[in-house]
Every structure is written in C-alpha cells, then in structure tokens.
Design a protein around this motif. Structure first.
Motif, mmCIF file in Angstrom:
data_model
loop_
_atom_site.group_PDB
_atom_site.id
_atom_site.type_symbol
_atom_site.label_atom_id
_atom_site.label_comp_id
_atom_site.label_asym_id
_atom_site.label_seq_id
_atom_site.Cartn_x
_atom_site.Cartn_y
_atom_site.Cartn_z
ATOM 1 N N LEU A 21 0.920 -1.174 -0.038
ATOM 2 C CA LEU A 21 0.085 0.002 0.160
ATOM 3 C C LEU A 21 1.058 1.227 -0.188
ATOM 4 O O LEU A 21 0.604 2.321 -0.595
ATOM 5 C CB LEU A 21 -0.882 -0.056 1.381
ATOM 6 N N SER A 22 1.908 1.323 0.782
ATOM 7 C CA SER A 22 2.765 2.288 0.977
ATOM 8 C C SER A 22 3.492 2.807 -0.417
ATOM 9 O O SER A 22 3.725 3.792 -0.835
ATOM 10 C CB SER A 22 3.800 2.368 1.808
ATOM 11 N N ALA A 23 3.876 1.671 -1.170
ATOM 12 C CA ALA A 23 4.574 1.768 -2.454
ATOM 13 C C ALA A 23 3.221 2.284 -3.525
ATOM 14 O O ALA A 23 3.768 3.379 -4.264
ATOM 15 C CB ALA A 23 5.126 0.584 -2.842
ATOM 16 N N HIS A 24 2.314 1.724 -3.231
ATOM 17 C CA HIS A 24 1.123 2.514 -4.032
ATOM 18 C C HIS A 24 0.905 3.935 -3.875
ATOM 19 O O HIS A 24 0.799 4.690 -4.954
ATOM 20 C CB HIS A 24 -0.189 1.673 -3.996
ATOM 21 N N PHE A 25 0.861 4.197 -2.639
ATOM 22 C CA PHE A 25 0.492 5.648 -2.251
ATOM 23 C C PHE A 25 1.574 6.506 -2.673
ATOM 24 O O PHE A 25 1.457 7.679 -3.112
ATOM 25 C CB PHE A 25 0.494 5.799 -0.935
ATOM 26 N N GLU A 26 2.759 6.196 -2.853
ATOM 27 C CA GLU A 26 4.057 7.116 -2.990
ATOM 28 C C GLU A 26 3.665 7.158 -4.453
ATOM 29 O O GLU A 26 4.158 8.213 -5.247
ATOM 30 C CB GLU A 26 5.470 6.305 -2.601
ATOM 31 N N GLU A 27 3.595 6.191 -5.335
ATOM 32 C CA GLU A 27 3.590 6.320 -6.731
ATOM 33 C C GLU A 27 2.512 7.331 -7.102
ATOM 34 O O GLU A 27 2.450 7.958 -8.010
ATOM 35 C CB GLU A 27 3.288 5.116 -7.400
ATOM 36 N N ARG A 28 1.326 7.188 -6.372
ATOM 37 C CA ARG A 28 0.000 7.877 -6.766
ATOM 38 C C ARG A 28 0.542 9.377 -6.386
ATOM 39 O O ARG A 28 0.199 10.413 -7.007
ATOM 40 C CB ARG A 28 -0.947 7.488 -5.949
ATOM 41 N N LEU A 29 1.110 9.697 -5.267
ATOM 42 C CA LEU A 29 1.591 10.839 -4.830
ATOM 43 C C LEU A 29 2.475 11.539 -5.964
ATOM 44 O O LEU A 29 2.604 12.764 -6.162
ATOM 45 C CB LEU A 29 2.418 11.057 -3.582
ATOM 46 N N ALA A 30 3.340 10.749 -6.354
ATOM 47 C CA ALA A 30 4.357 11.480 -7.510
ATOM 48 C C ALA A 30 3.617 11.726 -8.808
ATOM 49 O O ALA A 30 3.843 12.691 -9.279
ATOM 50 C CB ALA A 30 5.195 10.384 -7.913
ATOM 51 N N LEU A 31 2.769 10.973 -9.193
ATOM 52 C CA LEU A 31 2.021 11.103 -10.366
ATOM 53 C C LEU A 31 1.061 12.649 -9.982
ATOM 54 O O LEU A 31 0.935 13.548 -10.684
ATOM 55 C CB LEU A 31 0.770 10.102 -10.511
ATOM 56 N N LEU A 32 0.262 12.757 -8.888
ATOM 57 C CA LEU A 32 -0.397 13.810 -8.498
ATOM 58 C C LEU A 32 0.499 15.270 -8.520
ATOM 59 O O LEU A 32 0.003 16.143 -8.904
ATOM 60 C CB LEU A 32 -1.087 13.738 -7.087
ATOM 61 N N ARG A 33 1.662 14.986 -8.032
ATOM 62 C CA ARG A 33 2.665 16.320 -8.021
ATOM 63 C C ARG A 33 2.892 16.598 -9.369
ATOM 64 O O ARG A 33 3.163 17.748 -9.539
ATOM 65 C CB ARG A 33 3.965 15.914 -7.227
ATOM 66 N N ARG A 34 3.140 15.675 -10.251
ATOM 67 C CA ARG A 34 3.293 16.092 -11.680
ATOM 68 C C ARG A 34 2.138 16.844 -12.381
ATOM 69 O O ARG A 34 2.318 17.566 -12.964
ATOM 70 C CB ARG A 34 3.797 14.596 -12.467
ATOM 71 N N ARG A 35 0.959 16.233 -11.911
ATOM 72 C CA ARG A 35 -0.277 16.904 -12.299
ATOM 73 C C ARG A 35 -0.371 18.509 -11.940
ATOM 74 O O ARG A 35 -0.735 19.051 -12.553
ATOM 75 C CB ARG A 35 -1.305 16.056 -12.017
ATOM 76 N N ARG A 49 -4.170 19.442 -4.762
ATOM 77 C CA ARG A 49 -3.334 19.896 -3.558
ATOM 78 C C ARG A 49 -3.911 18.989 -2.047
ATOM 79 O O ARG A 49 -3.296 18.360 -1.269
ATOM 80 C CB ARG A 49 -3.154 21.173 -3.059
ATOM 81 N N GLY A 50 -5.266 19.137 -2.292
ATOM 82 C CA GLY A 50 -6.137 18.168 -1.127
ATOM 83 C C GLY A 50 -5.771 16.810 -1.173
ATOM 84 O O GLY A 50 -5.533 16.298 -0.044
ATOM 85 N N GLU A 51 -5.767 16.204 -2.269
ATOM 86 C CA GLU A 51 -5.388 14.891 -2.479
ATOM 87 C C GLU A 51 -4.065 14.475 -1.904
ATOM 88 O O GLU A 51 -3.694 13.567 -1.514
ATOM 89 C CB GLU A 51 -5.740 14.387 -3.744
ATOM 90 N N ILE A 52 -3.176 15.276 -2.336
ATOM 91 C CA ILE A 52 -1.743 15.298 -2.090
ATOM 92 C C ILE A 52 -1.572 15.356 -0.602
ATOM 93 O O ILE A 52 -0.769 14.534 0.061
ATOM 94 C CB ILE A 52 -0.737 16.432 -2.865
#
Length: 71
Positions: A21-35, A49-52
């Motif tokens: 889960l942590s790895a998934h959340f880190e990947e999602r965080l990186a995607l959201l930051r790029r967006r 920013r709220g989701e981040i």
C-alpha cells in the motif's frame, strides 16, 4: 473519538500489505505532484493539493516521524 493519534505498530509497518500500500501511495503521490505542476484551473489545483495532503498523511503513518498536522 479519542484524542490519541492513530499510529501503526512496528510490526504493522513491516507487514507485506502495508509495504504494498505504501508503495502504491508513493507512486500515486508522484503522479499527483506531476499533475499539479501543469497549468490548470484553480479549482483543479486545489483539489489536487487536497489529495496530495491526504496521501502524505496516510504515508506518514508508516514513518517514525511525527504525523502531519491534522492527522
């Protein structure tokens, strides 16, 4: 509701499910930051920013550092 902060035990932090889960959340965080770096309407930026912030709070559960304010 208790005033205690929720925290994972050391065993829970090492559990294979949390690791995945942590790895998934880190990947999602990186995607959201790029967006978030892209030019977009203010409302969309605020939503990202709220989701981040939310993801950072969840990820912090597995860290030994103090949680993010509000978590």
């Amino acid at each position: 509701m208790a005033d205690e902060a929720f925290a994972l035990t050391d065993g829970e932090k090492r559990h294979p499910l949390w690791v995945r889960l942590s790895a998934h959340f880190e990947e999602r965080l990186a995607l959201l930051r790029r967006r978030n770096d892209a030019v977009q309407p203010e409302a969309q930026t605020a939503a990202l920013r709220g989701e981040i912030t939310c993801l950072k709070g969840i990820i912090a559960l597995g860290k030994d550092s103090p949680p993010i304010d509000g978590w």
